[in-house]
Scaffold this motif. Structure first.
Motif, PDB file in Angstrom:
ATOM      1  N   THR A  15       0.900  -1.229   0.061  1.00  0.00           N
ATOM      2  CA  THR A  15      -0.157   0.186   0.162  1.00  0.00           C
ATOM      3  C   THR A  15       0.890   1.225   0.066  1.00  0.00           C
ATOM      4  N   LYS A  16       2.062   1.219   0.977  1.00  0.00           N
ATOM      5  CA  LYS A  16       3.036   2.282   0.751  1.00  0.00           C
ATOM      6  C   LYS A  16       3.557   2.735  -0.499  1.00  0.00           C
ATOM      7  N   ALA A  60       1.240   4.162  -2.752  1.00  0.00           N
ATOM      8  CA  ALA A  60       1.046   5.485  -2.171  1.00  0.00           C
ATOM      9  C   ALA A  60       1.932   6.602  -2.784  1.00  0.00           C
ATOM     10  N   TYR A  61       3.272   5.916  -2.861  1.00  0.00           N
ATOM     11  CA  TYR A  61       4.422   6.815  -3.265  1.00  0.00           C
ATOM     12  C   TYR A  61       4.578   6.630  -4.792  1.00  0.00           C
TER      13      TYR A  61
END
Length: 666
Positions: free
Chosen positions: A165-166, A169-170
């Motif tokens: 997910t991170k 997100a980036y």
């Protein structure tokens, strides 16, 4: 007067009770502190990072053995994250008070390490290689406990899901996911492959093959390619070599002269550019297959489920209830170690959890109101409310006070039960208070077979005599399918072409330039292409039978294949496992084999050619089923339907293979 004095001595108890009840309610419903925002660092330990790299630290919600203090994880990424094509999940080895000597520690700053030579300097590597990012797992070297792990399947799934997910997100969109570990971190790598529910492109053990960590991981289809690094004569060498034997095609073995702490840093780029640890490694076992496709991609499941799963719209809405966004369903798709895929639908559990929270809140509020009302009635018998109740009910004040006491006691007991029941059930079994998601199996589609020839099957009744006695055919409990589950190509399946045309130009047994008859059927394979023994038996013959250039493992070059003839006493049948890649056979003539043993790999021809003979046959007779007088074979099953003379004991394999279908032993 005496009665009034007695009544004036007791107000402290109900006041304390009210304060206790209010404290419990407030403790239950005070909102937790907000999660810490991500922190982006371009300076670590007082040293500025190089121009193209950054370290992002984030607070994890996933439980670890030391979850009370192991909350910060990190991602080392380029300052332009969109350039990332490959992401490493990195699990460091054991840490200790002497961590600086061992490997520099496991917190994100130490893994980044812009200063110390000879240890993990992943920030420098990422700065110079913008296609990589590294997700680090913080084992928290401040602990004396060196076994701080994600020790449950749900924990490792949480960590990987949260990290992905991170990554999204980036704005990273990697095409490859690598899982890697150094030293004792190999334990977590093996655990991640076995229980993470993710198909990895590459699995990397940096001097980490302790125990059976590598050899137990090698057969798993979601491990992708395996890269194993070790120092000669160390504890990790034996299991690394065993892992290569377990899956020789997709495993690369490198012996390095680097010191143990320096291996992750020195060998980081080898899985991508084959630099053999910067020239300080020697390849002891090459990677045969250049590209490994991960198992059935979870992205396809996501694409389909996103179309059919939507947030529910309950008729009775609950304030504060928020259902998961279907956009995040990718996180709810789990692959089990056996390859099965499940979709976890959380909506019902989320609704029930909200109902429960409001029910407890309502019970708390009602209990507090009862405490207040009854306390007033008890402590102030002369007030208006008490007088009204006393006159209306015809009760004396003392009776009214006694009832107030009972209501206070009942309210407190009810409040304790409402809150305490959760604690009691959780103590008995935490699963009793967890509102779990619905776990729905996803049926992976099997496309229709695509071959150049029509697919059909002729039953025994339609063929001439000489086929095996149906009464002697194997039952599912006795046998295995001749390929492993992950080696059968579901797209092409099985070609039921016994008795059909086969080119006879390479056979001296048939007339020159004539056709010959196909003596078996073809079972199409895919990576890893492992061939297994159908039942216990003895190897009767092994010899060269084919040359192929069009299989998935031939890479366009003509390569030889063998036939392995095994007599299976329990079945009274002999099977010819043909077109097995030369050099991959794990058996030899005269050897006893057990049901499910790996015989070799079928990749050069892209299939396993499978023949069935009645009784015990010492040498196979594949090439001499010839049509009489050089007749052209132009029809499907022509040799069988026209009863052309066959080699002794050659039988129709169709019904035998039908009995084997789906009965995978590996």
């Amino acid at each position: 007067m005496t009665q009034r004095k007695r009544m004036m001595r007791v107000p402290a108890f109900p006041n304390n009770a009210k304060l206790f009840a209010l404290a419990v309610v407030l403790a239950l419903f005070l909102a937790p502190a907000p999660a810490r925002a991500d922190v982006t660092k371009t300076n670590v330990g007082g040293t500025d990072l190089q121009a193209n790299v950054q370290l992002v630290e984030y607070e994890t919600s996933c439980r670890t053995t030391e979850s009370d203090s192991d909350l910060i994880q990190g991602i080392i990424m380029p300052r332009n994250p969109a350039s990332v094509r490959s992401v490493y999940f990195y699990f460091p080895g054991n840490t200790s008070e002497d961590a600086a000597v061992h490997e520099g520690g496991s917190d994100p700053e130490r893994v980044c390490n812009p200063n110390t030579d000879g240890k993990t300097q992943f920030c420098k590597i990422v700065n110079n290689n913008q296609q990589f990012a590294v997700v680090t797992f913080n084992r928290n070297d401040a602990h004396t406990n060196t076994d701080n792990w994600l020790d449950e399947a749900s924990d490792i799934q949480c960590f990987l899901r949260e990290a992905r997910t991170k990554i999204q997100a980036y704005n990273m969109n990697p095409s490859e996911l690598f899982v890697s570990g150094h030293s004792g971190g190999g334990k977590q790598v093996a655990w991640a492959v076995a229980n993470g529910g993710v198909g990895f492109s590459k699995t990397i053990f940096w001097d980490a093959c302790y125990g059976t960590q590598c050899s137990s991981t090698a057969p798993r289809d979601n491990a992708g390619q395996m890269y194993l690094y070790y120092r000669a004569g160390t504890d990790t060498q034996a299991d690394a070599e065993k892992a290569k034997q377990e899956n020789s095609l997709k495993t690369k073995l490198v012996e390095t002269t680097l010191r143990h702490p320096a291996i992750p840093n020195g060998c980081f780029l080898d899985p991508s550019n084959n630099d053999l640890c910067g020239g300080r490694g020697e390849e002891k076992g090459e990677l045969v297959v250049g590209t490994v496709e991960p198992p059935f991609p979870l992205g396809l499941v996501f694409d389909e489920t996103q179309l059919i799963i939507q947030q529910p719209q309950p008729r009775i809405t609950i304030p504060g209830l928020q259902f998961s966004d279907p956009e995040e369903l990718r996180q709810l798709i789990v692959r089990e170690p056996d390859g099965s895929v499940y979709i976890q639908i959380p909506f019902l559990g989320q609704y029930l959890a909200a109902v429960y929270q409001w029910a407890v809140a309502a019970a708390g509020i009602i209990a507090v109101l009862v405490l207040i009302f009854s306390g007033v009635q008890w402590m102030m018998p002369g007030n208006v409310i008490t007088n009204i109740l006393t006159k209306a009910g015809g009760e004396r004040q003392e009776e009214s006070q006694n009832k107030a006491k009972k209501r206070i006691a009942g309210a407190l007991i009810g409040l304790v039960l409402a809150v305490g029941s959760y604690v009691i059930l959780y103590s008995i079994n935490p699963d009793l208070v967890e509102f779990k998601s619905l776990r729905i199996p996803y049926i992976i589609p099997k496309p229709l077979v695509e071959t150049d020839e029509p697919v059909d099957s002729i039953p025994f009744s339609a063929l001439p005599a000489g086929a095996p006695d149906p009464a002697l055919l194997p039952t599912a409990a006795d046998v295995c399918f001749p390929l492993t589950r992950d080696s059968l190509d579901p797209r092409r399946g099985i070609s039921w072409n016994w008795g059909s045309h086969r080119d006879g130009s390479d056979s001296d047994a048939c007339e020159a330039d004539s056709d010959r008859c196909h003596a078996g059927i073809d079972i199409y394979s895919k990576f890893p292409g492992q061939v297994v023994a159908v039942a216990d038996g003895i190897v009767k013959d092994i010899r060269h039978v084919s040359r192929c250039a069009d299989g998935w493992g031939a890479e366009g070059a003509e390569r030889p294949g063998d036939g392995i003839v095994i007599y299976h006493r329990s079945l009274g049948l002999t099977f010819n496992y043909a077109e097995v890649d030369e050099g991959t056979s794990r058996v030899q003539e005269g050897q006893e084999v057990r049901k499910g043993d790996i015989l070799g790999v079928a990749s050069y021809c892209g299939m396993l050619h499978f023949e069935v003979y009645q009784g015990e046959v010492d040498r196979f007779q594949t090439l001499n089923w010839c049509p009489p007088g050089g007749i052209d074979v132009t029809e499907r099953h022509q040799c069988a339907t026209q009863n052309y003379p066959r080699p002794d004991a050659l039988a129709n394999p169709n019904d035998v293979v039908r009995r084997l279908e789906g009965n995978f032993c590996r």
